[in-house]
Design a protein around this motif. Structure first.
Motif, PDB file in Angstrom:
ATOM      1  N   LEU A  22      -3.442 -17.556   8.353  1.00 35.31           N
ATOM      2  CA  LEU A  22      -3.345 -16.775   6.933  1.00 35.31           C
ATOM      3  C   LEU A  22      -3.486 -15.250   7.255  1.00 35.31           C
ATOM      4  CD1 LEU A  22      -5.227 -19.163   4.606  1.00 35.31           C
ATOM      5  CD2 LEU A  22      -2.678 -18.530   4.825  1.00 35.31           C
ATOM      6  N   ILE A  23      -4.546 -14.837   8.001  1.00 36.08           N
ATOM      7  CA  ILE A  23      -4.756 -13.286   8.080  1.00 36.08           C
ATOM      8  C   ILE A  23      -3.701 -12.690   9.235  1.00 36.08           C
ATOM      9  CG2 ILE A  23      -6.440 -11.934   9.466  1.00 36.08           C
ATOM     10  CD1 ILE A  23      -8.731 -13.513   8.550  1.00 36.08           C
ATOM     11  N   GLY A  24      -2.989 -13.615  10.033  1.00 33.02           N
ATOM     12  CA  GLY A  24      -2.067 -13.046  10.705  1.00 33.02           C
ATOM     13  C   GLY A  24      -0.750 -12.630  10.247  1.00 33.02           C
ATOM     14  N   ILE A  25      -0.459 -13.218   9.151  1.00 33.15           N
ATOM     15  CA  ILE A  25       0.529 -13.266   8.249  1.00 33.15           C
ATOM     16  C   ILE A  25       0.633 -11.977   7.328  1.00 33.15           C
ATOM     17  CG2 ILE A  25       2.047 -14.314   6.449  1.00 33.15           C
ATOM     18  CD1 ILE A  25       1.363 -16.863   7.766  1.00 33.15           C
ATOM     19  N   ALA A  26      -0.752 -11.729   7.009  1.00 32.75           N
ATOM     20  CA  ALA A  26      -1.058 -10.740   6.059  1.00 32.75           C
ATOM     21  C   ALA A  26      -0.690  -9.376   6.871  1.00 32.75           C
ATOM     22  CB  ALA A  26      -2.479 -10.510   5.987  1.00 32.75           C
ATOM     23  N   PRO A  27       0.114  -8.409   6.081  1.00 33.77           N
ATOM     24  CA  PRO A  27       0.686  -7.359   6.631  1.00 33.77           C
ATOM     25  C   PRO A  27      -0.218  -6.067   6.978  1.00 33.77           C
ATOM     26  CG  PRO A  27       1.158  -7.135   4.284  1.00 33.77           C
ATOM     27  CD  PRO A  27       0.489  -8.587   4.518  1.00 33.77           C
ATOM     28  N   GLY A  28      -0.134  -5.749   8.098  1.00 37.45           N
ATOM     29  CA  GLY A  28      -1.075  -4.386   8.672  1.00 37.45           C
ATOM     30  C   GLY A  28      -2.464  -4.784   9.051  1.00 37.45           C
ATOM     31  N   THR A  29      -2.909  -6.106   9.234  1.00 39.56           N
ATOM     32  CA  THR A  29      -4.240  -6.240   9.768  1.00 39.56           C
ATOM     33  C   THR A  29      -4.527  -6.030  11.174  1.00 39.56           C
ATOM     34  OG1 THR A  29      -3.531  -8.663   9.842  1.00 39.56           O
ATOM     35  CG2 THR A  29      -4.485  -8.196   7.895  1.00 39.56           C
ATOM     36  N   ASP A  30      -5.116  -5.068  11.441  1.00 41.17           N
ATOM     37  CA  ASP A  30      -5.577  -4.505  12.789  1.00 41.17           C
ATOM     38  C   ASP A  30      -6.252  -5.457  13.464  1.00 41.17           C
ATOM     39  OD1 ASP A  30      -5.682  -2.434  15.002  1.00 41.17           O
ATOM     40  OD2 ASP A  30      -8.073  -2.884  14.375  1.00 41.17           O
ATOM     41  N   GLU A  31      -6.042  -5.934  14.621  1.00 40.32           N
ATOM     42  CA  GLU A  31      -6.637  -6.882  15.532  1.00 40.32           C
ATOM     43  C   GLU A  31      -8.164  -6.781  15.534  1.00 40.32           C
ATOM     44  OE1 GLU A  31      -2.379  -7.346  16.870  1.00 40.32           O
ATOM     45  OE2 GLU A  31      -3.566  -5.745  16.306  1.00 40.32           O
ATOM     46  N   THR A  32      -8.519  -5.508  15.962  1.00 41.79           N
ATOM     47  CA  THR A  32     -10.030  -5.150  16.135  1.00 41.79           C
ATOM     48  C   THR A  32     -10.752  -5.287  14.843  1.00 41.79           C
ATOM     49  OG1 THR A  32      -9.231  -3.690  17.975  1.00 41.79           O
ATOM     50  CG2 THR A  32     -11.637  -3.306  17.041  1.00 41.79           C
ATOM     51  N   ALA A  33     -10.089  -4.814  13.817  1.00 41.57           N
ATOM     52  CA  ALA A  33     -10.864  -4.681  12.594  1.00 41.57           C
ATOM     53  C   ALA A  33     -11.276  -6.255  11.906  1.00 41.57           C
ATOM     54  CB  ALA A  33     -10.180  -4.044  11.360  1.00 41.57           C
ATOM     55  N   VAL A  34     -10.044  -7.136  12.038  1.00 42.67           N
ATOM     56  CA  VAL A  34     -10.348  -8.554  11.582  1.00 42.67           C
ATOM     57  C   VAL A  34     -11.107  -9.356  12.536  1.00 42.67           C
ATOM     58  CG1 VAL A  34      -8.444  -8.229   9.951  1.00 42.67           C
ATOM     59  CG2 VAL A  34      -8.015  -9.231  12.403  1.00 42.67           C
ATOM     60  N   LEU A  35     -11.229  -9.038  13.987  1.00 45.69           N
ATOM     61  CA  LEU A  35     -11.635  -9.998  14.768  1.00 45.69           C
ATOM     62  C   LEU A  35     -13.071  -9.749  15.266  1.00 45.69           C
ATOM     63  CD1 LEU A  35      -8.338 -10.722  17.119  1.00 45.69           C
ATOM     64  CD2 LEU A  35     -10.116 -12.590  15.988  1.00 45.69           C
ATOM     65  N   VAL A  71       7.035  -9.396  10.359  1.00 42.19           N
ATOM     66  CA  VAL A  71       7.790  -8.658  10.942  1.00 42.19           C
ATOM     67  C   VAL A  71       9.439  -9.223  10.767  1.00 42.19           C
ATOM     68  CG1 VAL A  71       8.671  -7.860  13.154  1.00 42.19           C
ATOM     69  CG2 VAL A  71       6.312  -7.926  12.792  1.00 42.19           C
ATOM     70  N   ALA A  72       9.470 -10.457  10.942  1.00 46.55           N
ATOM     71  CA  ALA A  72      10.858 -11.080  10.828  1.00 46.55           C
ATOM     72  C   ALA A  72      11.305 -10.955   9.420  1.00 46.55           C
ATOM     73  CB  ALA A  72      10.838 -12.419  11.306  1.00 46.55           C
ATOM     74  N   VAL A  73      10.433 -11.245   8.359  1.00 43.78           N
ATOM     75  CA  VAL A  73      10.945 -11.390   7.089  1.00 43.78           C
ATOM     76  C   VAL A  73      11.028 -10.028   6.390  1.00 43.78           C
ATOM     77  CG1 VAL A  73      10.188 -13.709   6.949  1.00 43.78           C
ATOM     78  CG2 VAL A  73       8.837 -11.881   6.103  1.00 43.78           C
ATOM     79  N   ALA A  74      10.122  -9.279   6.855  1.00 44.02           N
ATOM     80  CA  ALA A  74      10.086  -7.837   5.895  1.00 44.02           C
ATOM     81  C   ALA A  74       9.982  -6.643   6.699  1.00 44.02           C
ATOM     82  CB  ALA A  74       8.853  -7.959   4.991  1.00 44.02           C
ATOM     83  N   GLY A  75       9.908  -6.752   8.145  1.00 44.65           N
ATOM     84  CA  GLY A  75      10.174  -5.386   8.872  1.00 44.65           C
ATOM     85  C   GLY A  75       8.580  -4.720   8.788  1.00 44.65           C
ATOM     86  N   ILE A  76       7.571  -5.638   8.650  1.00 47.17           N
ATOM     87  CA  ILE A  76       6.262  -5.071   8.426  1.00 47.17           C
ATOM     88  C   ILE A  76       5.508  -5.889   9.303  1.00 47.17           C
ATOM     89  CG2 ILE A  76       4.244  -4.869   6.759  1.00 47.17           C
ATOM     90  CD1 ILE A  76       6.203  -4.990   4.401  1.00 47.17           C
ATOM     91  N   PRO A  77       4.676  -5.183  10.384  1.00 50.63           N
ATOM     92  CA  PRO A  77       3.947  -5.844  11.397  1.00 50.63           C
ATOM     93  C   PRO A  77       2.629  -6.526  10.809  1.00 50.63           C
ATOM     94  CG  PRO A  77       3.861  -3.610  11.714  1.00 50.63           C
ATOM     95  CD  PRO A  77       4.829  -3.680  10.624  1.00 50.63           C
ATOM     96  N   GLY A  78       2.308  -7.515  11.201  1.00 50.00           N
ATOM     97  CA  GLY A  78       1.353  -8.456  10.799  1.00 50.00           C
ATOM     98  C   GLY A  78       0.052  -7.847  11.671  1.00 50.00           C
ATOM     99  N   GLY A  79       0.064  -6.825  12.583  1.00 49.57           N
ATOM    100  CA  GLY A  79      -0.929  -6.345  13.305  1.00 49.57           C
ATOM    101  C   GLY A  79      -0.162  -5.349  14.099  1.00 49.57           C
ATOM    102  N   VAL A  80      -1.188  -4.733  14.986  1.00 49.90           N
ATOM    103  CA  VAL A  80      -0.803  -3.286  15.712  1.00 49.90           C
ATOM    104  C   VAL A  80       0.071  -3.739  16.775  1.00 49.90           C
ATOM    105  CG1 VAL A  80      -1.538  -1.456  17.330  1.00 49.90           C
ATOM    106  CG2 VAL A  80      -2.855  -2.218  15.112  1.00 49.90           C
TER     107      VAL A  80
END
Length: 449
Positions: A22-35, A71-80
């Motif tokens: 779920l977190i991976g699909i959320a747009p703009g979630t930086d890997e360091t900040a969420v892990l 990225v695929a559906v909206a052009g917004i990366p889910g992470g850095v």
């Protein structure tokens, strides 16, 4: 190792896979900040090292499998790490193939996982004889790492000039706490300073919003409409090797192997370089985009796994961008984990391997299946019902709690000071890697003075 520990690792793997899908699909979630905050919190709460490692590996595999969906559906990366794939994913979307893009990226990610785990153990075995020498010169290595990463950033001069001042800020706060007897002299405040760096850009943005003049300059876009195309249903159990062509599978495997070998380099830089290098000869835009995204996703997954496992197995020090960022809690979460006593010292190589395999297999079985079967539906749900701000707020709150646990109320302000300075530096072209390396090297550097 008893059956109860294995059961706990399996449950932790399931929890990590579900949560970070779920977190991976959320747009703009930086890997360091969420892990990093979650891993550190688990360590400080006394969870078994076996369980923490299984959870982390499952989480990173799930995160890397799903952060390509927006990225695929909206052009917004889910992470850095998904950002380099936006251009190629938009080519496929332009041709009406967002569902193909999701499947290609997810399949490349599976290959990256399958290649990087055995490669990581082989590379770690090769490095193992030199582990003691590397450990003895850890401070120097971190300093040289800061210099090396500074030379790789957009703002090289500022990145180099800030190394000593930023080290003074970190050590100055530590000496202040010792002088005020907030923490004992043998205690080094680390966790909250590390997390302060990770939330730096968020803190600076929040301070911008408190400034009336700056707030007026921010464009208000209103509601953004995002159309999500329903993908064709896949029957049976999806097979990544059937989704990718033979050439796509081969370049994904090659990219993953190179990403594993170059674990000490910037994952973003290697992803962009190898993704373009291995596909630039392809003339057809759709074929080129398909090959690029599958290769890039395999490489990012491989660089994250190898960047965690190789330093963890061979050295016990976070000597890679991944280990010093998202995986830092596996190496240093005082007082539970320290550079002299962490998962490297507690678990044997075979135990690390077992926890890794359990976490990775569970994430692949759950997240890959869900990604291929229900990618569009899940993405629509997350975009509609899970605000990005809520996730960021959750992790920022966790940072405040850990700062208080580290050194009381004053450290909340100290952590925000670190965060504010880090955010300003990040905004001006100094990347996370440089600041993390300085954090580790600060005691050694200022010892020279």
């Amino acid at each position: 190792m008893d059956a109860m520990i294995i059961l706990q690792m399996i449950l932790a793997g399931i929890g990590g896979a579900v949560l970070y899908t779920l977190i991976g699909i959320a747009p703009g979630t930086d890997e360091t900040a969420v892990l990093a905050p979650v891993t550190i919190a688990l360590a400080l709460s006394g969870v078994s090292p076996y369980v923490i490692l299984a959870f982390f590996i499952s989480a990173i595999v799930a995160k890397k499998l799903t952060d390509s969906i927006p990225v695929a559906v909206a052009g917004i990366p889910g992470g850095v790490m998904a950002a380099p794939m936006v251009e190629h994913a938009m080519v496929l979307k332009k041709h009406g193939l967002p569902d193909v893009s999701i499947k290609k990226m997810a399949s490349g990610s599976v290959i990256g996982t399958l290649v990087s785990i055995p490669a990581s153990f082989l590379i770690a075995n090769a490095i193992l004889p030199y582990a003691d020498v590397i450990s003895k010169h850890a401070g120097l290595i971190f300093f040289l790492g800061a210099v090396f990463l500074a030379l790789m950033t957009n703002n090289k001069i500022l990145s180099l000039l800030i190394i000593v001042p930023f080290a003074i800020l970190i050590q100055g706060l530590r000496h202040l706490y010792w002088g005020l007897e907030i923490v004992p002299p043998e205690t080094t405040v680390f966790v909250s300073f590390f997390l302060g760096i990770t939330i730096g850009p968020i803190v600076v943005t929040l301070f911008d919003l408190l400034n009336k003049d700056a707030r007026k300059k921010i464009p208000f876009l209103g509601k953004k409409e995002i159309s999500v195309k329903k993908s064709d249903k896949v029957k049976g159990i999806p097979n990544p090797f059937n989704i990718l062509t033979k050439k796509e599978s081969a370049t994904s495997a090659l990219g993953s192997l190179i990403g594993s070998v170059t674990f000490f380099l910037s994952p973003v830089g290697m992803t962009v370089f190898l993704g373009e290098f291995l596909t630039r000869h392809i003339k057809d835009p759709v074929k080129r985009a398909s090959r690029a995204i599958s290769t890039m996703d395999g490489l990012t997954n491989a660089s994250y796994i190898s960047g965690t496992l190789i330093p963890l197995i061979a050295i016990g020090l976070p000597l890679s961008p991944m280990a010093i960022g998202p995986a830092a809690g596996l190496f240093n979460a005082p007082p539970v984990f320290t550079p002299e006593h962490n998962i490297h010292h507690i678990l044997s190589m075979s135990e690390i391997m077992l926890a890794t395999i359990i976490g990775a297999v569970i994430a692949l079985l759950i997240t890959f299946y869900i990604t291929i079967k229900f990618a569009s539906e899940i993405c629509a749900f997350v975009f509609k019902y899970i605000p990005h701000e809520a996730l960021i707020g959750l992790f920022a709150g966790l940072v405040v709690m850990l700062a208080f646990m580290d050194a009381g109320w004053i450290n909340i302000f100290g952590t925000f000071l670190i965060a504010f300075v880090s955010g300003i530096l990040f905004r001006n072209g100094v990347n996370y890697g440089v600041m993390f390396m300085i954090l580790y090297a600060a005691p050694w550097m200022l010892g020279w003075f």
